[in-house]
Enzyme design. Structure first.
Site, short mmCIF file in Angstrom:
data_model
loop_
_atom_site.label_atom_id
_atom_site.label_comp_id
_atom_site.label_asym_id
_atom_site.label_seq_id
_atom_site.Cartn_x
_atom_site.Cartn_y
_atom_site.Cartn_z
N SER A 1 9.58 -13.94 -3.23
CA SER A 1 11.03 -13.49 -3.98
C SER A 1 11.81 -14.07 -2.76
O SER A 1 11.59 -13.92 -2.01
CB SER A 1 10.54 -12.25 -4.25
OG SER A 1 11.91 -11.93 -5.21
N ILE B 1 -5.06 -7.22 -0.22
CA ILE B 1 -4.52 -8.16 0.45
C ILE B 1 -5.18 -9.15 1.06
O ILE B 1 -5.80 -10.88 0.55
CB ILE B 1 -2.92 -8.22 0.20
CG1 ILE B 1 -2.08 -7.61 -1.01
CG2 ILE B 1 -2.55 -9.55 -0.19
CD1 ILE B 1 -2.21 -8.33 -2.48
N ASN C 1 1.14 0.44 5.25
CA ASN C 1 1.75 -0.28 4.85
C ASN C 1 2.18 -1.64 5.08
O ASN C 1 3.31 -1.26 5.86
CB ASN C 1 2.53 0.37 3.98
CG ASN C 1 3.04 -0.59 2.79
OD1 ASN C 1 2.77 -1.51 2.02
ND2 ASN C 1 4.40 0.62 2.44
N GLY C 2 1.53 -2.68 5.09
CA GLY C 2 2.49 -4.27 5.06
C GLY C 2 1.78 -5.10 5.64
O GLY C 2 0.01 -5.19 5.54
N GLU C 3 1.92 -5.99 5.59
CA GLU C 3 1.23 -7.63 5.80
C GLU C 3 2.02 -7.86 7.76
O GLU C 3 2.96 -8.06 8.09
CB GLU C 3 1.95 -8.55 5.85
CG GLU C 3 1.29 -8.04 4.40
CD GLU C 3 -0.13 -8.32 3.57
OE1 GLU C 3 -0.94 -8.68 4.84
OE2 GLU C 3 -0.34 -7.56 2.70
N ARG D 1 20.40 -1.24 -12.59
CA ARG D 1 20.45 -2.63 -13.34
C ARG D 1 19.62 -3.94 -12.75
O ARG D 1 19.01 -4.77 -13.86
CB ARG D 1 21.91 -3.44 -12.99
CG ARG D 1 22.82 -2.01 -13.29
CD ARG D 1 24.63 -2.83 -13.55
NE ARG D 1 25.22 -2.26 -14.26
CZ ARG D 1 26.89 -2.05 -14.15
NH1 ARG D 1 27.21 -4.02 -12.92
NH2 ARG D 1 27.66 -1.50 -14.63
N THR E 1 24.28 -0.98 -9.33
CA THR E 1 23.91 -1.79 -8.89
C THR E 1 21.99 -2.27 -8.84
O THR E 1 21.20 -3.13 -10.05
CB THR E 1 23.61 -2.43 -7.68
OG1 THR E 1 25.42 -2.55 -7.56
CG2 THR E 1 23.43 -4.38 -7.70
N ASP F 1 -5.42 -7.52 8.88
CA ASP F 1 -4.27 -8.27 9.91
C ASP F 1 -3.78 -6.55 10.63
O ASP F 1 -3.10 -7.00 11.58
CB ASP F 1 -2.86 -8.39 8.68
CG ASP F 1 -3.04 -7.78 7.12
OD1 ASP F 1 -3.77 -7.52 6.47
OD2 ASP F 1 -1.66 -7.63 7.39
N ILE G 1 11.72 -14.16 -15.68
CA ILE G 1 12.50 -13.05 -16.40
C ILE G 1 14.11 -12.60 -16.91
O ILE G 1 14.58 -12.81 -16.28
CB ILE G 1 11.88 -11.46 -16.41
CG1 ILE G 1 11.71 -10.22 -17.81
CG2 ILE G 1 12.34 -10.80 -15.37
CD1 ILE G 1 11.09 -8.61 -17.71
N ARG H 1 -4.59 1.92 -0.93
CA ARG H 1 -4.61 0.11 -0.53
C ARG H 1 -4.36 -0.82 -1.61
O ARG H 1 -5.22 -0.41 -2.89
CB ARG H 1 -5.82 0.56 0.13
CG ARG H 1 -6.17 -1.32 0.47
CD ARG H 1 -7.26 -1.53 1.83
NE ARG H 1 -7.21 -3.26 2.42
CZ ARG H 1 -8.22 -3.89 2.09
NH1 ARG H 1 -9.38 -4.24 1.98
NH2 ARG H 1 -7.94 -5.12 2.83
N LEU H 2 -3.41 -1.22 -1.32
CA LEU H 2 -3.26 -2.61 -2.37
C LEU H 2 -4.09 -3.21 -1.56
O LEU H 2 -3.80 -4.54 -0.40
CB LEU H 2 -2.24 -3.53 -2.81
CG LEU H 2 -2.27 -4.66 -2.98
CD1 LEU H 2 -2.42 -4.49 -4.85
CD2 LEU H 2 0.06 -4.54 -3.49
N CYS I 1 0.93 -1.08 0.34
CA CYS I 1 -0.04 -0.01 0.20
C CYS I 1 1.00 1.33 0.14
O CYS I 1 2.78 0.50 0.00
CB CYS I 1 -0.80 0.50 1.25
SG CYS I 1 -2.02 -1.39 1.57
#
Length: 578
Positions: free
Chosen positions: A341, A53, A75-77, A319, A316, A98, A267, A50-51, A2
């Site tokens: 990830s 989830i 913003n978070g979980e 890139r 870095t 949550d 990718i 808001r996103l 978020c």
């Protein structure tokens, strides 16, 4: 992820100011495209993009306690929110979010509750009863947060710099593991793990304990009410995330909503190492694999947008962010909103190739500590902002608090790279998942040499960026390309002076979007080889001659090191003769 914005103690509380806060909050809409909210109390504003989830239907923010005297934008979980709700049985909850536990924990425990949270988070909480407020960021800095100050005496917080850079005279990156308290008058650290002092641990290595800690970290991150997947490069870290997720997915609540076949995404440039190994891992695990491609030109064309979103000029990071940014856009088009990830493993276990040159276990351990402490400026920033640019949330199980404590308590002698004992980089992690009876991964994947993400998507990506910078800096700046540009770079950019044309190009793009001194000061600098800290460059005298952050700069270590390329070029026929 978020987007949050909070402005506290501003002089102007007019309708025009409210409109300005809404305008600035919309700069974060990419992070939270599902809904927006704003709470105003006198001269204090808490805004949210808001996103959704967890609890998409009723978890809109800002969130409140029972009588709405405590307001929070998050913003978070919070992965342990169900356990925390049990401790708050006397409280009445309004939503299934949550993050709502934060308001009630504050009611119950005051400011001393942050360490009870297990998750990734940045939040601002306003107590309207006395107009005090707190803000906090998670232990490692997985979620971004900035702190700024206005000329009118106001205090600002935002998920991204772009929301406060125009209205704040000065702003900084909010330090991870800290809380800001208006009552106590500033920042203090709430996260104080044993490893933070950099004292050398002595716990013997136990592969079962390490494996179980990581499995637990992955499982808790399957808390979702939306479609999800795993970013799979085919390297050790992402492959372990995929393997553990795949092994336990059928038992999770997420499988009941979205099925038990895991989606994986990779990718790369066609023919790149990542694509080959990722497909092999996906085939082995039986995932529904999505192989995505980009060209060097497509990456170059995206650079300006990438730098605007990730808010850095670090070479870095840019890139590696570019392919991740492009991949996130394609993933979002498939309806996926959350991904797991593999960030953090290399910092914890000394996985970067330059660790081969660590002179002893003490310096090895101290370097891992330095790397973890700086993650919020590099890989966490990249993973969060590259995915959030397209409304996707990235979760990183290697950066679980409990897992870090377990891994960082191991005697670093076990982490040392010892060819004489058959131990390559991250051997303790590889060995923990080397199960002969019920294998997690094929042996050659489990023991594959480390590739940095920007290298693994295709070596020609890095080489193409350098060539582009050498040829295109002049057209971008409307100047003649000369060595004089770099010769005078220290006058144009006295802070973190770029030393290559590639770095010069990134810096000019960054300055276009974020021209203030405060903005450029949020970006770290200093020499680096293969992602090392400046201190570790001292481990090998040759490294100072080739300060490139690519993994191939680890001369004598990486299988495709730059020196091999240089030797090949030297051996090319000239004028038809050898």
């Amino acid at each position: 992820m978020c987007g949050i914005l909070a402005v506290l103690g501003c002089v102007d509380n007019s309708q025009a100011k409210r409109a300005r806060i809404i305008e600035l909050s919309r700069r974060l809409k990419h992070r939270g495209p599902d809904w927006s909210g704003l709470h105003c109390h006198g001269d204090c504003y808490l805004a949210h993009q808001r996103l959704a989830i967890v609890d998409p239907t009723s978890g809109d923010q800002p969130l409140y306690n029972e009588d709405k005297t405590v307001v929070v934008t998050v913003n978070g979980e919070i992965y342990n929110h169900k356990e925390l709700r049990q401790k708050l049985s006397s409280h009445q909850f309004r939503t299934g979010s949550d993050c709502e536990v934060i308001a009630h924990l504050y009611e119950e425990y005051g400011e001393e509750f942050i360490d009870m949270l297990d998750g990734m988070f940045s939040f601002v909480l306003l107590d309207t009863r006395d107009k005090s407020f707190i803000a906090a960021r998670d232990a490692i800095g997985i979620t971004p947060l900035y702190l700024g100050w206005g000329l009118d005496g106001s205090t600002w917080f935002a998920s991204e710099m772009k929301a406060i850079s125009d209205d704040c005279e000065r702003f900084i990156s909010f330090p991870p593991g800290h809380i800001y308290s208006s009552k106590q008058g500033g920042l203090r650290r709430w996260y104080n793990p044993p490893w933070f002092t950099e004292q050398i641990p002595s716990t013997p290595y136990d592969p079962q304990i390490l494996r179980q800690a990581f499995e637990k970290a992955v499982l808790k991150r399957l808390m979702t009410d939306v479609p999800f997947g795993v970013l799979l490069s085919g390297g050790l870290d992402s492959s372990l995330v995929a393997a553990v997720t795949n092994r336990f997915l059928a038992q999770s609540a997420a499988a009941q909503q979205w099925g038990s076949q895991l989606h994986t995404f990779c990718i790369g440039l066609k023919g790149s190492p990542d694509l080959k190994f990722a497909k092999e891992v996906a085939d082995y695990l039986g995932t529904r694999h999505h192989e995505l491609y980009f060209t060097v030109q497509e990456g170059i064309d995206a650079l300006e947008e990438v730098i605007y979103h990730i808010e850095t000029y670090d070479v870095t990071t840019i890139r590696a962010s570019t392919p991740m940014f492009l991949m996130s856009r394609k993933i979002k088009s498939m309806g996926v909103k959350m991904v797991l990830s593999g960030e953090g493993s290399d910092e914890i276990f000394g996985g970067y190739l330059y660790f081969h040159k660590a002179p002893n276990k003490e310096e090895f351990h101290e370097e891992t500590c330095r790397k973890i402490k700086a993650l919020h400026l590099y890989d966490c920033l990249r993973a969060n902002k590259s995915t959030s640019a397209w409304g996707i949330e990235a979760r990183v199980p290697f950066l679980d608090k409990e897992f870090i404590n377990t891994a960082m308590s191991i005697d670093p002698e076990w982490k040392m790279i010892r060819p004489d004992l058959g131990r390559i980089e991250k051997w303790v992690l590889r060995n923990a998942f080397d199960d002969e009876t019920n294998p997690y991964l094929p042996k050659h994947i489990l023991y594959r040499q480390k590739e940095q993400f920007s290298d693994g998507v295709g070596y020609s990506w890095i080489d193409g960026l350098k060539e582009h910078a050498n040829q295109q800096v002049s057209s971008y700046l409307q100047l003649l390309v000369t060595d004089g540009m770099l010769l005078h770079a220290n006058y144009v950019y006295p802070e973190n002076t770029p030393t290559t044309k590639e770095a010069y190009l990134y810096r000019t793009i960054f300055e276009k979007h974020f021209p203030k001194n405060a903005a450029r000061s949020t970006v770290p600098g200093g020499p680096s080889v293969a992602c090392s800290t400046a201190k570790a460059v001292e481990w090998d005298a040759e490294w100072s001659k080739n300060p490139d952050p690519s993994g191939r700069a680890a001369l004598g270590v990486h299988a495709a090191a730059y020196e091999a390329a240089a030797d090949a070029k030297t051996a090319e026929p000239k004028n038809g003769t050898l």
